[in-house]
Design an enzyme around this catalytic site. Structure first.
Site, PDB file in Angstrom:
ATOM      1  CB  ILE A 189     -42.247 -18.669   5.235  1.00 23.83           C
ATOM      2  CG1 ILE A 189     -42.166 -17.538   6.284  1.00 23.83           C
ATOM      3  CG2 ILE A 189     -42.872 -18.166   3.931  1.00 23.83           C
ATOM      4  CD1 ILE A 189     -43.475 -16.924   6.728  1.00 23.83           C
TER       5      ILE A 189
ATOM      6  CB  VAL B 214     -23.654 -13.032   0.150  1.00 22.82           C
ATOM      7  CG1 VAL B 214     -24.810 -12.593  -0.733  1.00 22.82           C
ATOM      8  CG2 VAL B 214     -24.015 -14.262   0.981  1.00 22.82           C
TER       9      VAL B 214
ATOM     10  CE  LYS C  70     -31.576 -15.841   8.830  1.00 20.88           C
ATOM     11  NZ  LYS C  70     -31.513 -14.989   7.636  1.00 20.88           N
TER      12      LYS C  70
ATOM     13  CE1 TYR D 258     -31.642 -19.538   8.916  1.00 22.23           C
ATOM     14  CE2 TYR D 258     -33.239 -19.471  10.707  1.00 22.23           C
ATOM     15  CZ  TYR D 258     -32.900 -19.193   9.402  1.00 22.23           C
ATOM     16  OH  TYR D 258     -33.805 -18.572   8.571  1.00 22.23           O
ATOM     17  CB  ALA D 259     -30.544 -19.307  16.943  1.00 16.53           C
TER      18      ALA D 259
END
Length: 260
Positions: free
Chosen positions: A201, A77, A172, A168-169
């Site tokens: 998860i 991507v 997102k 990452y934070a």
């Protein structure tokens, strides 16, 4: 006033995505794989995009007896030219893209003072710019057909932060900002844009957690367990289907109550 109960057709197969062309990135492992299999079970043609050809081949094999179909595409991507080629290829073959699930994501965790620039860049490029790249390539086709559902995958970390995950934070949280912006830009063309924010998860990503971190996470989850990929995939399915036709610009948490 009672709501309408949606009945499953004879035979118990609901086929909520029958005939829909659904592009899913990060489609061959974790939540993406669960979503791909669920969408195919529901009658979709899934353009499954992933960097791993081996994992894609496994997905195709697992989906072969289901009602819909998996069409595999090797895709990075972060590569804008490759993204354009894959999107054009899907549209050329099927004439449309009804649903886009921007699911591809990576982590490169470290505390702020120790985070390497290349780890910041890698996460931002995949998780944030990758979502931009793919959506920018798909949206003109959705505008032309005057319909579409875009599902961006964020995280509870993007809403509340998490030590050791600056990159990452940030990525997102950026996804949430793009989701709300695109929902406003595209609503007039009947294109809905929503975000899903999973908590902890059971995926290859969370398997890397040290025992201490896992126990600390579990202690904060009211439902007392990590989620299953299939439980997140069910929310993707709802947002992809016509059942969510009046929902746009939302961030839906799937986190076992972690954030309450």
């Amino acid at each position: 006033m009672h709501g309408t109960i949606l009945k499953r057709p004879e035979g118990g197969v609901s086929m909520r995505l029958e005939g829909k062309v659904c592009m899913i990135t990060g489609a061959a492992s974790g939540i993406g794989k669960a979503a791909s299999l669920l969408f195919v079970q529901e009658g979709a043609i899934v353009a499954a995009c992933d960097v791993s050809e081996t994992s894609l081949n496994t997905l195709v094999e697992e989906a072969k007896d289901l009602p819909g179909k998996v069409e595999p595409y090797v895709l990075d991507v972060t590569n804008r030219e490759q993204v354009k080629e894959v999107v054009e290829s899907i549209v050329q073959k099927y004439g449309r893209i009804d649903v886009l699930v921007n699911n591809a994501g990576i982590t490169r965790d470290a505390l702020l003072v120790r985070m390497k620039e290349e780890d910041w860049d890698a996460v931002i490029n995949v998780n944030l710019k990758g979502v931009f790249n793919v959506t920018q390539a798909v949206v003109p086709h959705m505008i032309k057909q005057r319909s579409g559902s875009i599902i961006n995958v964020s995280s509870v970390v993007g809403v509340y932060g998490n030590p050791g995950q600056t990159n990452y934070a940030a990525s997102k949280a950026g996804v949430i900002g793009m989701t709300k912006t695109w929902a406003k830009e595209l609503a007039g063309r009947n294109i809905r844009v929503n975000a899903v924010a999973p908590g902890f998860i059971e995926t290859p990503m969370t398997e890397k957690l040290p025992d201490k971190a896992r126990e600390a996470a579990l202690s904060r989850i009211p439902l007392g367990r990590f989620g299953k990929p299939e439980e997140v995939a069910q929310v993707y399915l709802f947002l992809a289907s016509d059942e969510s036709s009046y929902i746009t610009g939302q961030v839906i948490g799937v986190d076992g109550g972690l954030v309450i």
